[in-house]
Design a protein around this motif. Structure first.
Motif, PDB file in Angstrom:
ATOM      1  N   ARG A  52       0.821  -1.222   0.000  1.00 23.98           N
ATOM      2  CA  ARG A  52       0.000   0.000   0.000  1.00 23.98           C
ATOM      3  C   ARG A  52       0.853   1.271   0.000  1.00 23.98           C
ATOM      4  O   ARG A  52       0.467   2.270   0.605  1.00 23.98           O
ATOM      5  N   TYR A  61      -1.401  11.852  -3.028  1.00 18.58           N
ATOM      6  CA  TYR A  61      -2.358  10.801  -3.407  1.00 18.58           C
ATOM      7  C   TYR A  61      -3.787  11.312  -3.225  1.00 18.58           C
ATOM      8  O   TYR A  61      -4.636  11.158  -4.104  1.00 18.58           O
ATOM      9  N   ARG A  65      -6.572  11.548  -6.095  1.00 18.37           N
ATOM     10  CA  ARG A  65      -7.829  10.821  -5.968  1.00 18.37           C
ATOM     11  C   ARG A  65      -9.014  11.770  -6.102  1.00 18.37           C
ATOM     12  O   ARG A  65     -10.003  11.445  -6.765  1.00 18.37           O
ATOM     13  N   LEU A  99       1.928  -1.791  -9.037  1.00 18.04           N
ATOM     14  CA  LEU A  99       0.776  -1.343  -9.819  1.00 18.04           C
ATOM     15  C   LEU A  99      -0.282  -0.754  -8.907  1.00 18.04           C
ATOM     16  O   LEU A  99      -0.644  -1.373  -7.902  1.00 18.04           O
ATOM     17  N   ILE A 103      -7.398  -5.580  -5.502  1.00 16.60           N
ATOM     18  CA  ILE A 103      -7.657  -6.996  -5.745  1.00 16.60           C
ATOM     19  C   ILE A 103      -9.107  -7.231  -6.178  1.00 16.60           C
ATOM     20  O   ILE A 103      -9.416  -8.252  -6.772  1.00 16.60           O
ATOM     21  N   LEU A 104      -9.999  -6.284  -5.883  1.00 18.18           N
ATOM     22  CA  LEU A 104     -11.429  -6.517  -6.146  1.00 18.18           C
ATOM     23  C   LEU A 104     -11.850  -6.165  -7.574  1.00 18.18           C
ATOM     24  O   LEU A 104     -13.037  -6.220  -7.902  1.00 18.18           O
ATOM     25  N   GLY A 121     -15.084   0.834   3.573  1.00 19.11           N
ATOM     26  CA  GLY A 121     -14.383  -0.096   2.697  1.00 19.11           C
ATOM     27  C   GLY A 121     -15.248  -0.578   1.552  1.00 19.11           C
ATOM     28  O   GLY A 121     -16.295   0.004   1.255  1.00 19.11           O
ATOM     29  N   SER A 185     -16.492  -5.809   3.725  1.00 16.15           N
ATOM     30  CA  SER A 185     -15.478  -6.175   4.721  1.00 16.15           C
ATOM     31  C   SER A 185     -16.175  -6.725   5.960  1.00 16.15           C
ATOM     32  O   SER A 185     -17.302  -6.345   6.270  1.00 16.15           O
TER      33      SER A 185
HETATM   34  O1  CP3 Z   1       0.230  -1.460  -2.532  1.00 16.49           O
HETATM   35  C1  CP3 Z   1      -0.088  -0.541  -3.313  1.00 16.49           C
HETATM   36  O2  CP3 Z   1       0.309   0.630  -3.186  1.00 16.49           O
HETATM   37  C2  CP3 Z   1      -0.932  -0.890  -4.521  1.00 16.49           C
HETATM   38  C3  CP3 Z   1      -2.326  -0.678  -4.413  1.00 16.49           C
HETATM   39  C4  CP3 Z   1      -3.234  -1.623  -3.668  1.00 16.49           C
HETATM   40  C5  CP3 Z   1      -4.491  -1.183  -3.197  1.00 16.49           C
HETATM   41  N1  CP3 Z   1      -5.169  -2.262  -2.732  1.00 16.49           N
HETATM   42  C6  CP3 Z   1      -4.961   0.201  -3.258  1.00 16.49           C
HETATM   43  C7  CP3 Z   1      -6.055   0.597  -2.385  1.00 16.49           C
HETATM   44  C8  CP3 Z   1      -3.133  -2.990  -3.398  1.00 16.49           C
HETATM   45  C9  CP3 Z   1      -1.999  -3.945  -3.644  1.00 16.49           C
HETATM   46  C10 CP3 Z   1      -4.385  -3.375  -2.811  1.00 16.49           C
HETATM   47  C11 CP3 Z   1      -4.707  -4.765  -2.447  1.00 16.49           C
HETATM   48  C12 CP3 Z   1      -5.910  -5.023  -1.654  1.00 16.49           C
HETATM   49  N2  CP3 Z   1      -7.136  -4.469  -1.772  1.00 16.49           N
HETATM   50  C13 CP3 Z   1      -5.993  -6.021  -0.655  1.00 16.49           C
HETATM   51  C14 CP3 Z   1      -4.897  -6.974  -0.276  1.00 16.49           C
HETATM   52  C15 CP3 Z   1      -3.857  -6.306   0.548  1.00 16.49           C
HETATM   53  C16 CP3 Z   1      -4.266  -5.988   1.928  1.00 16.49           C
HETATM   54  O3  CP3 Z   1      -4.210  -4.800   2.268  1.00 16.49           O
HETATM   55  O4  CP3 Z   1      -4.608  -6.907   2.662  1.00 16.49           O
HETATM   56  C17 CP3 Z   1      -7.298  -6.013  -0.140  1.00 16.49           C
HETATM   57  C18 CP3 Z   1      -7.845  -6.893   0.967  1.00 16.49           C
HETATM   58  C19 CP3 Z   1      -8.018  -5.034  -0.873  1.00 16.49           C
HETATM   59  C20 CP3 Z   1      -9.464  -4.691  -0.742  1.00 16.49           C
HETATM   60  C21 CP3 Z   1      -9.621  -3.302  -0.324  1.00 16.49           C
HETATM   61  N3  CP3 Z   1      -9.388  -2.213  -1.133  1.00 16.49           N
HETATM   62  C22 CP3 Z   1     -10.028  -2.821   0.940  1.00 16.49           C
HETATM   63  C23 CP3 Z   1     -10.389  -3.707   2.132  1.00 16.49           C
HETATM   64  C24 CP3 Z   1     -10.027  -1.423   0.870  1.00 16.49           C
HETATM   65  C25 CP3 Z   1     -10.476  -0.439   1.900  1.00 16.49           C
HETATM   66  C26 CP3 Z   1      -9.457  -0.412   2.978  1.00 16.49           C
HETATM   67  C27 CP3 Z   1      -9.162   0.973   3.414  1.00 16.49           C
HETATM   68  O5  CP3 Z   1      -8.011   1.165   3.823  1.00 16.49           O
HETATM   69  O6  CP3 Z   1     -10.059   1.847   3.340  1.00 16.49           O
HETATM   70  C28 CP3 Z   1      -9.576  -1.069  -0.422  1.00 16.49           C
HETATM   71  C29 CP3 Z   1      -9.409   0.287  -0.923  1.00 16.49           C
HETATM   72  C30 CP3 Z   1      -8.034   0.672  -1.348  1.00 16.49           C
HETATM   73  N4  CP3 Z   1      -7.216  -0.078  -2.128  1.00 16.49           N
HETATM   74  C31 CP3 Z   1      -7.384   1.920  -1.085  1.00 16.49           C
HETATM   75  C32 CP3 Z   1      -6.158   1.880  -1.739  1.00 16.49           C
HETATM   76  C33 CP3 Z   1      -5.131   2.963  -1.824  1.00 16.49           C
HETATM   77  C34 CP3 Z   1      -7.976   3.072  -0.274  1.00 16.49           C
HETATM   78  C35 CP3 Z   1      -9.022   3.686  -1.134  1.00 16.49           C
HETATM   79  C36 CP3 Z   1      -9.080   5.176  -1.008  1.00 16.49           C
HETATM   80  O7  CP3 Z   1      -8.230   5.875  -1.597  1.00 16.49           O
HETATM   81  O8  CP3 Z   1     -10.029   5.635  -0.365  1.00 16.49           O
END
Ligand code: CP3
Length: 380
Positions: A52, A61, A65, A99, A103-104, A121, A185
């Protein structure tokens, strides 16, 4: 990189139909420390990146966004997804880019209607609830169904211009299934566990479709220019020992067997990260992955002793340390480096993703500490 023992014959990649579509210029990497560490080859210092690393802790960021409108629109906008991927690399000396996506994207492409509710989430409009829902799910074809992800990979490779390697990624079938079944979630995974114990055959049908989709997705990312791939098994650790083997690990093994492991004349290493999966390290090493990601609950020294002769290890500082004073961050980095000890095969990372509340200056302390304090472990 010279490791050829695991490389697949050329026909293997031809079978996936991606050869000849390579548009990336085959530049020499200026910094291949991360690839070397994954191959357990000599390096001058321990490479580091953060799960992340592009995200809300960075003000730039948040600005990008809001320019995109929301998180999903950001993922789907090639230029802006590329921009946020590069933002952490402009600030810090990270040894890899990842990248910017999520994942969704796969369940979204399967028609589940992904959306994000601020503070809550991810959510799906159409979660999977019945056998008919599973029946309706189609294995994705990345080129048609998720072209924006491949466009982002190509654009990021162009912009990186060989500075550091680019990591592509996917969720594990089990982790994707938990979101698809729960619809949002959750802390308890009630529905997903019901499927494990009450409808295992249906769950296997869903996981099979997801595994085939992930193979296509990761191979397409590799063909578009991803130089390493990571499988995020964020929720593998909530399963019992036998359920983990049956419902999570088996599908990751199948994915790894289906991946094109060589591109642009180099190995494409696979990193498998099961959060809470320390007790399964030996089985993880047996999947054919090149590296295992560790969360902070596993000792780096123990992990190296158990599987360090077979795979590289990635991790594993508790992200909460980034809220501590600089001296505490440096002490923890030093402790983890000493735990791994001298020699090759360590990629430094957090044990899970960085959270939005972190002061960006603390990230610099972390990255610089890894680089500076690791040199003695590699000299000579
Ligand atoms: O690592 C990186 O910089 C690359 C980007 C990346 C994101 N999500 C961006 C993101 C990666 C590799 C992920 C993977 C991801 N997404 C996972 C597996 C890794 C982990 O953290 O366990 C999972 C479970 C998800 C599903 C997901 N996406 C959730 C549960 C959430 C909300 C969580 C939160 O922190 O609010 C997201 C949203 C998400 N994915 C954000 C980012 C930067 C935040 C969205 C925003 O900008 O509001």
């Amino acid at each position: 990189m010279r490791r050829t023992s695991k490389s697949l014959p050329r026909e293997r990649s031809a079978r996936f139909g991606y050869l000849g579509r390579q548009t990336v210029n085959m530049t020499q990497l200026k910094n291949d420390t991360f690839l070397r560490a994954l191959a357990r080859q000599p390096v001058d210092y321990t490479p580091v990146w953060m799960m992340r690393q592009a995200g809300r802790y960075l003000p730039e960021y948040r600005a990008t966004r809001s320019q995109a409108g929301d998180f999903l629109s950001l993922c789907k906008n090639t230029e802006l997804a590329c921009e946020v991927t590069l933002q952490p690399l402009r600030r810090y000396a990270m040894d890899a880019a990842i990248l910017f996506s999520d994942i969704l994207t796969i369940p979204d492409a399967m028609g589940l209607g992904l959306h994000f509710v601020e503070g809550e989430g991810p959510k799906f409009h159409n979660p999977i609830r019945t056998a008919a829902d599973v029946e309706r799910i189609q294995v994705i074809e990345t080129q048609q169904d998720l072209p924006y992800v491949l466009d982002a990979v190509r654009a990021i490779r162009r912009e990186l211009n060989g500075s550091v390697p680019l990591i592509g990624f996917s969720g594990s079938p089990w982790t994707l299934a938990t979101y698809m079944i729960e619809g949002a979630s959750t802390r308890e995974f009630k529905r997903s566990k019901e499927w494990v114990y009450n409808s295992p055959e249906l769950l296997h049908q869903l996981l099979d479709k997801l595994a085939l989709s992930v193979i296509d997705y990761l191979n397409a990312q590799i063909a578009a220019g991803a130089q390493v791939v990571q499988i995020f098994d964020t929720w593998g650790g909530i399963l019992s020992d036998s359920a983990y083997q049956e419902f999570s690990l088996a599908y990751m093994r199948k994915i790894i067997a289906g991946l094109v492991r060589e591109a642009e004349g180099r190995q494409v290493p696979v990193i498998l990260f099961t959060k809470g999966g320390g007790q399964w390290l030996e089985s993880i090493a047996d999947t054919g992955c090149d590296a295992a990601g560790l969360d902070w609950s596993t000792s780096m020294a123990d992990a190296r002793q158990r599987v360090g002769g077979r795979i590289a290890l990635q991790g594993n500082m508790d992200p909460a340390l980034l809220r501590a004073p600089a001296a505490a961050i440096e002490a923890e980095v030093a402790r983890i480096l000493a735990g791994f000890g001298r020699g090759e095969g360590h990629v430094f990372n957090l044990g899970h993703g960085i959270t939005p509340d972190i002061d960006p200056d603390r990230v610099r302390v972390f990255i610089d500490a890894v680089h500076e304090l690791s040199r003695p472990y590699h000299a000579g």
